[in-house]
Design a protein around this motif. Sequence first.
Motif, mmCIF file in Angstrom:
data_model
loop_
_atom_site.group_PDB
_atom_site.id
_atom_site.type_symbol
_atom_site.label_atom_id
_atom_site.label_comp_id
_atom_site.label_asym_id
_atom_site.label_seq_id
_atom_site.Cartn_x
_atom_site.Cartn_y
_atom_site.Cartn_z
ATOM 1 N N UNK A 1 -6.321 -5.199 -11.661
ATOM 2 C CA UNK A 1 -6.339 -3.944 -12.415
ATOM 3 C C UNK A 1 -6.249 -4.215 -13.922
ATOM 4 N N UNK A 2 -5.441 -5.185 -14.300
ATOM 5 C CA UNK A 2 -5.237 -5.456 -15.725
ATOM 6 C C UNK A 2 -6.348 -6.308 -16.336
ATOM 7 N N UNK A 3 -6.927 -7.208 -15.548
ATOM 8 C CA UNK A 3 -7.934 -8.104 -16.118
ATOM 9 C C UNK A 3 -9.359 -7.619 -15.913
ATOM 10 N N UNK A 4 -9.590 -6.825 -14.860
ATOM 11 C CA UNK A 4 -10.910 -6.233 -14.661
ATOM 12 C C UNK A 4 -11.854 -6.968 -13.731
ATOM 13 N N UNK B 1 -9.168 5.776 -7.427
ATOM 14 C CA UNK B 1 -7.982 6.504 -7.872
ATOM 15 C C UNK B 1 -6.761 6.025 -7.103
ATOM 16 N N UNK B 2 -6.963 5.734 -5.826
ATOM 17 C CA UNK B 2 -5.878 5.224 -4.966
ATOM 18 C C UNK B 2 -5.313 3.914 -5.516
ATOM 19 N N UNK B 3 -6.183 3.019 -5.985
ATOM 20 C CA UNK B 3 -5.735 1.746 -6.556
ATOM 21 C C UNK B 3 -4.922 1.983 -7.818
ATOM 22 N N UNK B 4 -5.382 2.886 -8.666
ATOM 23 C CA UNK B 4 -4.659 3.191 -9.905
ATOM 24 C C UNK B 4 -3.286 3.786 -9.602
ATOM 25 N N UNK B 5 -3.226 4.668 -8.619
ATOM 26 C CA UNK B 5 -1.943 5.277 -8.254
ATOM 27 C C UNK B 5 -0.982 4.240 -7.680
ATOM 28 N N UNK B 6 -1.478 3.363 -6.803
ATOM 29 C CA UNK B 6 -0.633 2.325 -6.237
ATOM 30 C C UNK B 6 -0.142 1.388 -7.332
ATOM 31 N N UNK B 7 -1.026 0.991 -8.230
ATOM 32 C CA UNK B 7 -0.646 0.110 -9.331
ATOM 33 C C UNK B 7 0.468 0.744 -10.162
ATOM 34 N N UNK B 8 0.371 2.023 -10.417
ATOM 35 C CA UNK B 8 1.397 2.732 -11.186
ATOM 36 C C UNK B 8 2.719 2.756 -10.421
ATOM 37 N N UNK C 1 8.830 -4.402 -13.133
ATOM 38 C CA UNK C 1 9.857 -4.322 -14.174
ATOM 39 C C UNK C 1 11.158 -4.953 -13.680
ATOM 40 N N UNK C 2 11.517 -4.700 -12.423
ATOM 41 C CA UNK C 2 12.723 -5.301 -11.842
ATOM 42 C C UNK C 2 12.580 -6.819 -11.765
ATOM 43 N N UNK C 3 11.410 -7.298 -11.360
ATOM 44 C CA UNK C 3 11.196 -8.741 -11.299
ATOM 45 C C UNK C 3 11.293 -9.369 -12.685
ATOM 46 N N UNK C 4 10.799 -8.689 -13.707
ATOM 47 C CA UNK C 4 10.921 -9.190 -15.077
ATOM 48 C C UNK C 4 12.394 -9.289 -15.480
ATOM 49 N N UNK C 5 13.198 -8.290 -15.103
ATOM 50 C CA UNK C 5 14.631 -8.331 -15.428
ATOM 51 C C UNK C 5 15.313 -9.480 -14.696
#
Length: 96
Positions: A19-22, A65-72, A79-83
């Motif tokens: 999703x982020x790299x395309x 749209x389903x992929x975008x929603x899941x990614x969100x 964020x938890x893994x980053x912490x």
Amino acid sequence: MAGRTWHSLPEYEALRALMESGTTSKAALRLGLSQSAISRSIASLEARLGRILFERDGGRLRPTTEAAQLNKRLDPLFEALDRIDGRPNPHRKPCV
């Protein structure tokens, strides 16, 4: 009793990277995997969820749209893994 479907962090990482790299090639480079490993992870995720997350068009994957929603919905997980990893949070005040 129906079988439980377990979450797969590698599949979620592949989704996030794609999703982020395309492209699967760029996602593969980002994760240090092969392009085919990214494609397999996405296909496995779609099969496990029973949903189409990417439309295939001439070798290209276009997120639904389903992929975008899941990614969100995955934002809190990553964020938890980053912490946990101790990556700096620019919004967190330093401990004194």
